[in-house]
Design a protein around this motif. Structure first.
Motif, PDB file in Angstrom:
ATOM      1  N   LEU A 197       0.766  -1.165  -0.080  1.00  0.00           N
ATOM      2  CA  LEU A 197      -0.118   0.263   0.243  1.00  0.00           C
ATOM      3  C   LEU A 197       0.815   1.024  -0.260  1.00  0.00           C
ATOM      4  O   LEU A 197       2.051   1.214   0.305  1.00  0.00           O
ATOM      5  CB  LEU A 197      -0.848   0.131   1.428  1.00  0.00           C
ATOM      6  N   SER A 198       0.281   2.233  -0.638  1.00  0.00           N
ATOM      7  CA  SER A 198       1.048   3.646  -0.452  1.00  0.00           C
ATOM      8  C   SER A 198      -0.004   4.618   0.375  1.00  0.00           C
ATOM      9  O   SER A 198      -1.217   4.295   0.649  1.00  0.00           O
ATOM     10  CB  SER A 198       1.269   4.300  -1.759  1.00  0.00           C
TER      11      SER A 198
ATOM     12  N   LEU B 197       4.789  -0.459   3.318  1.00  0.00           N
ATOM     13  CA  LEU B 197       3.406  -0.971   4.298  1.00  0.00           C
ATOM     14  C   LEU B 197       2.615  -1.908   3.412  1.00  0.00           C
ATOM     15  O   LEU B 197       2.092  -1.889   2.021  1.00  0.00           O
ATOM     16  CB  LEU B 197       2.608   0.392   4.245  1.00  0.00           C
ATOM     17  N   PHE B 198       2.110  -3.190   4.065  1.00  0.00           N
ATOM     18  CA  PHE B 198       1.604  -4.102   3.578  1.00  0.00           C
ATOM     19  C   PHE B 198      -0.011  -4.359   4.291  1.00  0.00           C
ATOM     20  O   PHE B 198       0.167  -4.396   5.493  1.00  0.00           O
ATOM     21  CB  PHE B 198       2.145  -5.705   3.605  1.00  0.00           C
TER      22      PHE B 198
ATOM     23  N   LEU C  24       4.482  -2.951   8.472  1.00  0.00           N
ATOM     24  CA  LEU C  24       5.332  -1.987   8.001  1.00  0.00           C
ATOM     25  C   LEU C  24       6.826  -2.268   8.416  1.00  0.00           C
ATOM     26  O   LEU C  24       7.068  -2.449   9.715  1.00  0.00           O
ATOM     27  CB  LEU C  24       4.661  -0.686   8.829  1.00  0.00           C
ATOM     28  N   ILE C  25       7.530  -2.290   7.519  1.00  0.00           N
ATOM     29  CA  ILE C  25       8.888  -2.249   7.610  1.00  0.00           C
ATOM     30  C   ILE C  25       9.598  -0.932   7.099  1.00  0.00           C
ATOM     31  O   ILE C  25       9.240  -0.241   6.191  1.00  0.00           O
ATOM     32  CB  ILE C  25       9.261  -3.412   6.872  1.00  0.00           C
ATOM     33  N   GLY C  26      10.862  -0.901   7.641  1.00  0.00           N
ATOM     34  CA  GLY C  26      11.640   0.319   7.257  1.00  0.00           C
ATOM     35  C   GLY C  26      12.846  -0.394   6.292  1.00  0.00           C
ATOM     36  O   GLY C  26      13.305  -1.530   6.853  1.00  0.00           O
TER      37      GLY C  26
ATOM     38  N   HIS D 124      13.638  -3.480   8.972  1.00  0.00           N
ATOM     39  CA  HIS D 124      13.374  -3.221  10.417  1.00  0.00           C
ATOM     40  C   HIS D 124      11.746  -3.083  10.514  1.00  0.00           C
ATOM     41  O   HIS D 124      10.973  -2.656   9.893  1.00  0.00           O
ATOM     42  CB  HIS D 124      13.721  -1.792  10.731  1.00  0.00           C
ATOM     43  N   LEU D 125      11.241  -4.183  11.292  1.00  0.00           N
ATOM     44  CA  LEU D 125       9.996  -4.379  11.250  1.00  0.00           C
ATOM     45  C   LEU D 125       9.599  -3.261  12.376  1.00  0.00           C
ATOM     46  O   LEU D 125       9.928  -3.363  13.564  1.00  0.00           O
ATOM     47  CB  LEU D 125       9.608  -5.707  11.959  1.00  0.00           C
ATOM     48  N   LEU D 126       8.814  -2.253  11.845  1.00  0.00           N
ATOM     49  CA  LEU D 126       8.126  -1.243  12.795  1.00  0.00           C
ATOM     50  C   LEU D 126       6.748  -1.493  13.187  1.00  0.00           C
ATOM     51  O   LEU D 126       6.508  -1.128  14.627  1.00  0.00           O
ATOM     52  CB  LEU D 126       8.059   0.033  12.043  1.00  0.00           C
ATOM     53  N   LYS D 127       6.043  -2.200  12.596  1.00  0.00           N
ATOM     54  CA  LYS D 127       4.850  -2.274  13.398  1.00  0.00           C
ATOM     55  C   LYS D 127       4.061  -3.605  12.425  1.00  0.00           C
ATOM     56  O   LYS D 127       4.417  -4.074  11.051  1.00  0.00           O
ATOM     57  CB  LYS D 127       3.566  -1.414  12.753  1.00  0.00           C
TER      58      LYS D 127
END
Ligand SMILES: CC(C)(COP(=O)(O)OP(=O)(O)OC[C@H]1O[C@@H](n2cnc3c(N)ncnc32)[C@H](O)[C@@H]1OP(=O)(O)O)[C@@H](O)C(=O)NCCC(=O)NCCS
Length: 150
Positions: free
Chosen positions: A10-11, A47-48, A61-63, A72-75
């Protein structure tokens, strides 16, 4: 409810982003504001969303910087009614498959030391604890750093 679904990248301009932000605010331990999401550098983050029957029920969400083999897994968040159902594993496996073409070889994360459910999930999907980061969070809680080598 059917527990299998599909993952979509997603965006910020996607119409479902508001549902993601709502899910984050309702169900994530440390949610971001709408402004935080707006300020995200989208060229360094992916973002997925996890959809079941066209409803958004989870997200990851990854960085990640292009060319870097670490991310980096953010969420990661799944609607509370679906936790413990196996849905998170479907979402996770599908997410890992999308990482392959990006050349990502490892995933780091930090998790609150008292978020035992998330730690249980990460351990189940083969993350290893690297170290405890004292007072990692703004309220003084410790964080646990974990690593998954793919
Ligand atoms: C993290 C998350 C996506 C995991 O999905 P889930 O469906 O809850 O995970 P699962 O139930 O498949 O796995 C959790 C594992 O931890 C174990 N577990 C559950 N609650 C636990 C607890 N309180 N203490 C210890 N272990 C626990 C479970 O037994 C399970 O392992 P099992 O399947 O071998 O029995 C989901 O819990 C979530 O969205 N949480 C809110 C957001 C969040 O905290 N994200 C992480 C922030 S870093």
């Amino acid at each position: 409810m059917n527990i299998t679904g599909s993952l979509k990248r997603l965006s910020l301009s996607d119409f479902v982003i508001r549902d993601i932000i709502e899910l984050d605010q309702k169900e994530f331990p440390r949610p971001w504001s709408y402004q935080d999401w707006q300020n995200l550098n989208w060229s360094h983050h992916c973002l997925f969303g996890w959809f079941i029957e066209s409803e958004i029920v989870g997200f990851v969400l990854i960085g990640h910087v292009n060319g870097d083999d670490a991310s980096h897994l953010l969420k990661i968040c799944l609607k509370s009614g679906l936790r413990g159902s196996g849905t998170s594993q479907f979402m996770w496996e599908s997410f890992l498959n999308t990482l392959k073409p990006l050349g990502i070889g490892s995933i780091f994360l930090e998790v609150e030391a008292d978020n035992s459910r998330a730690i249980g999930f990460y351990t189940k999907v083969q993350f290893k604890q690297i170290r405890v980061v004292p007072s990692f969070y703004s309220d003084g809680k410790d964080g646990i750093m974990m690593l998954l080598v793919l």
